[in-house]
Every structure is written in C-alpha cells, then in structure tokens.
Design a protein around this motif. Structure first.
Motif: not given
Length: 466
Positions: A23-30, A77-83, A256-261
């Motif tokens: 979900i995070g990845l697809i929102l980032k891709a948006c 997935f998101l290429d982030i650095t968490l704490t 899969l998430l993208q295909d199902q909108k």
C-alpha cells in the motif's frame, strides 16, 4: 497528515506487513511521500531479546533500534530509513506512561488505560508520523500504520480503542482502514468461505472501527458472487474488496493492488482524488517479471541455528534474492542446521549428519548468519573450515564472521583453544572479546548496533591500516 491503518483478522501470518508495504509503495508511485509505523502489542520493550522462533528475525535499524521484521519490509519496499520509534510496543507505551506518573506529570490523577494509555498511543503516532524518513525535509503526506496480531486479541485492545478515538479525532477524510482477512477454500467442497471474514469484520465494528477496504487473502482470485456476499454482510462497497491471492513472488503484490485499483479506493477515502497521479510501477513490474524468468541456479548453503523458520533470516534471504536477480541467477537456498554438521550428530543422527554435509558440499557458496548461544557453534566452525580449505566463497555475518576468525586461529595459527569469550570466558586465546559497552547481566539494548562511525584510537593496528 493522512493515515492508513492496516489490521488483520481470522489468523495471524496473513501477510499484513507485505500488504502495508505494498500500500505504501503504490501510494508512493502515485507521487505521495509515505512513512510507516508498526504496532506490536507484546509487552517486550523491543524485539531484541525474543527468539527468532517466536517472532522471526530481529531487524536492526540505522539508529541501532532492534525492531519487528515488518520494518525491514517497509524499508525495502519504500526505500526509507526508519527509527526505533517507528515500532510501537505495549512495553514502550506503558514504560512512558509509568515514567510520566513517577515524575508527577499526571498531577495526582488515577492513571488508567483510558484515557492515559490511549492518549499516549495517539501522541506517539502523531509525533512519529511527522518525522521525515525519505531524506527530504518536512513531514510525509501519508502514514501507513500496521497493527500487529489479530482483531480480538486481548493484548491489542488498548491500541484498538486508541485508534478508534484517533480515527474520530482526525476525521473521516484523513483516515482509511484496510482490513486484511482470510477467505479459506475448503478442499472437500472447493468453495470459498466468507464466514470467517464476516465474523472478523463484525468483531472489528463492535470495537468501534469500520473498514473502508477489505483485502482478502485466498489461494485464488475471489469469485464475483463471493465479493457480493462480502459487500452485503460487511457493509463495504464492491469496488473496495480486493483479492490478495497467492503469487509467484512478493514483488507482484503491489501489482495486484494496482490491477484492482486499490490505490483509487484509498485515495478516494483520503480525499486525495484530484491531487495524486496514476501509479508509475514500470521498473517494479520489470523486476517482478525478471524474477519469474530466471532459471540458472546459484546454490547457497545457509548454516544456522534457526533453520526451522525461514523468517529467522529474512533480511539475509532478501539480500541474497536482490543480488541473485541482479546477477540473473535463480536463488536456491539450502538450509543446513549447524548442529547436524558436528561429530556428535554423526553418532546420534547419522542420516541428518550425512544430509547436512551433502548440502554443504553441493553449495556454490556458504553463508553463516548471526546467532546467540553456543549451540551449533562447532558446526559453524566446521562449515567455515570446509569453505576455506576448498576455496568456496564464504560470507560470515555477525557471529558468522567471528566464527571464521576462531576457525582461522585454530586451524592456521595453531591456537587449539582459540575461542570467543562469549562461549568460553576462561579461554587462554580469546580472539573475539566483548565490546566495552556489552553487558554480562542485561541482554536488552546493550549491543553496538546500527549504522555508526567507528573511531580508531591509534593507526598501528591492521584494521586501521586496511
């Protein structure tokens, strides 16, 4: 700030972490900036002292935080650095509330789960959500929160109450709840059963949370009539019911998430409709396709203690997978229990002994990952010796690197009793010693971890010269 909460129902281990990451990845891709928080309802302060058999690997962050393995998924997935604060546990929350009470911050009030613990949870989420994790300035647009465990678990009740209050406080257009549930297929009749999901959603609603989106885990895609049934009984629009069926590799889940909108349903719930772009996942799709096409194998022998649970070494597996795809090779990991390589196993379990050595001898490379305790150490030393003597590429991580030092000291330098002070405090030839800050009485949070600079006290050592 907008929030997406991912909860799970029916059973644990459905893949909430991968779903939240996708979900995070697809929102980032948006075109949105995304951060993540994982809530673990256990009483441990962090994951550092838990056996990998209990909860999978302990993922170590750049700041040295020992956290749940799902944060590793978020970072990959998101290429982030968490704490370390991006992992909330019941232990951390109660510790902060008790510390406040001892300081007198509650001014004589009776300290209770509601409102004090639930307020502490909400304050923690709001504080951590605005910390930038992608290298840019300012807070992210969306925070994806994953609630660990299963709806109905007694230990997660304070978090569910807090998140119910939180959703009301931030408002409907700023909060989207994705509920991951199981739709099993009974082998006897071959029919997809919706009743477990119905009960799960009913339990969620009774606790004050209503799902905006249903993500249904199943072996195959949901039938149209099954979706209609779920929509009717769970009060979720038909277009907001997503099937997460089994796929060939993990990189196909966002597709899969993208295909199902799914992104459209989430953006609509968060009032982002006219603002976000269509997801751009071309590179991601290419990687998923490439992974499925690989057929030239590369065999890696993974010699460890926790080989009975693959999640125990998840980050190492992912690193090997990324590297093998980059080299256009199909990864084949042979799991070798370290204790099965030892001489004692030859007498007690000759079949396991023979099988373990056959796997080791058939490998293109040997990897010995980290671990604690002295069980299997001699087996790992034998694996390191075999790799060195037969010129097989060897990678030792953490304990695995220390093992190679012990083996070299014994076999090449002739120091027969060479050892680590962790395993033999009285050894005459300690070639691995405890760090100055290492504690021999406390296990939690005493190791030197994370991405940190090491300073040499002088330039005469070989390490400094290298």
């Amino acid at each position: 700030m907008k929030y997406v909460l991912v909860t799970g129902g029916v059973v644990s281990g459905l893949g909430k972490g991968v779903t939240a990451s996708s979900i995070g990845l697809i929102l980032k891709a948006c075109g949105l900036r995304v951060t993540s928080i994982k809530i673990d309802p256990y009483l441990n302060t962090d994951a550092g002292t838990m056996s990998p058999f209990e909860h999978g690997e302990v993922f170590v962050l750049d700041d040295g935080g020992e956290v749940d393995l799902d944060l590793g998924n978020y970072e990959r997935f998101l290429d982030i650095t968490l704490t370390r604060d991006n992992n909330i546990t019941t232990g951390k929350i109660y510790q902060s509330v008790i510390d406040k009470e001892r300081k007198g911050d509650y001014l004589g009030q009776t300290v209770q789960v509601v409102p004090h613990v639930t307020d502490a949870i909400q304050e923690w989420i709001e504080r951590v959500a605005i910390i930038p994790v992608d290298g840019e300035e300012g807070p992210a647009d969306v925070c994806v929160i994953e609630l660990g465990g299963t709806i109905g678990d007694i230990e997660s009740m304070p978090f569910i109450e807090a998140l119910g209050q939180f959703s009301y406080r931030v408002g409907a257009g700023n909060f989207c709840l994705v509920h991951v549930s199981l739709v099993p297929v009974l082998s006897v009749v071959g029919e997809q059963k919706t009743k477990p999901t119905q009960h799960s959603v009913r339990g969620l609603r009774s606790l004050g949370l209503t799902p905006n989106i249903l993500a249904c885990r199943s072996t195959t895609e949901l039938d149209g009539n099954v979706k209609e049934k779920l929509s009717r009984f769970c009060h979720v629009p038909l277009e907001n019911i997503i099937t997460l069926y089994d796929v060939t590799n993990i990189w196909r889940v966002p597709l899969l998430l993208q295909d199902q909108k799914a992104h459209e349903a989430i953006l609509k719930s968060l009032n982002f409709k006219g603002y976000a772009l269509k997801p751009v996942l071309g590179e991601w799709t290419s990687r998923a396709d490439l992974c499925d096409m690989l057929h030239d194998p590369v065999r890696i022998a993974m010699v460890g203690k926790y080989t009975g649970l693959k999640d125990s070494y998840l980050s190492v597996l992912k690193a090997l997978l990324h590297a093998s795809v980059a080299c256009y090779r199909k990864l084949c990991v042979d799991w070798v229990p370290a204790s099965d390589l030892e001489d004692a196993a030859k007498k007690e379990n000759p079949n396991a002994y023979k099988s373990a050595w056959n796997l080791l001898k058939g490998a293109d490379a040997v990897l010995v990952p980290g671990g604690f305790g002295d069980r299997g150490v001699e087996g790992k030393i034998l694996a390191a010796k075999y790799a060195r003597e037969n010129r097989i590429p060897y990678l030792g991580i953490c304990l695995g690197m220390q093992i190679s030092v012990i083996e070299f000291a014994r076999s090449v330098l002739g120091l027969q009793d060479a050892n680590s002070t962790e395993f033999d405090p009285n050894t005459q030839n300690p070639c691995v010693i405890f760090m100055p800050e290492g504690s021999k009485t406390h296990m939690g949070g005493t190791m030197r971890l994370g991405s940190r600079r090491t300073y040499f006290q002088g330039m005469s050592s070989k390490s400094a010269k290298l």
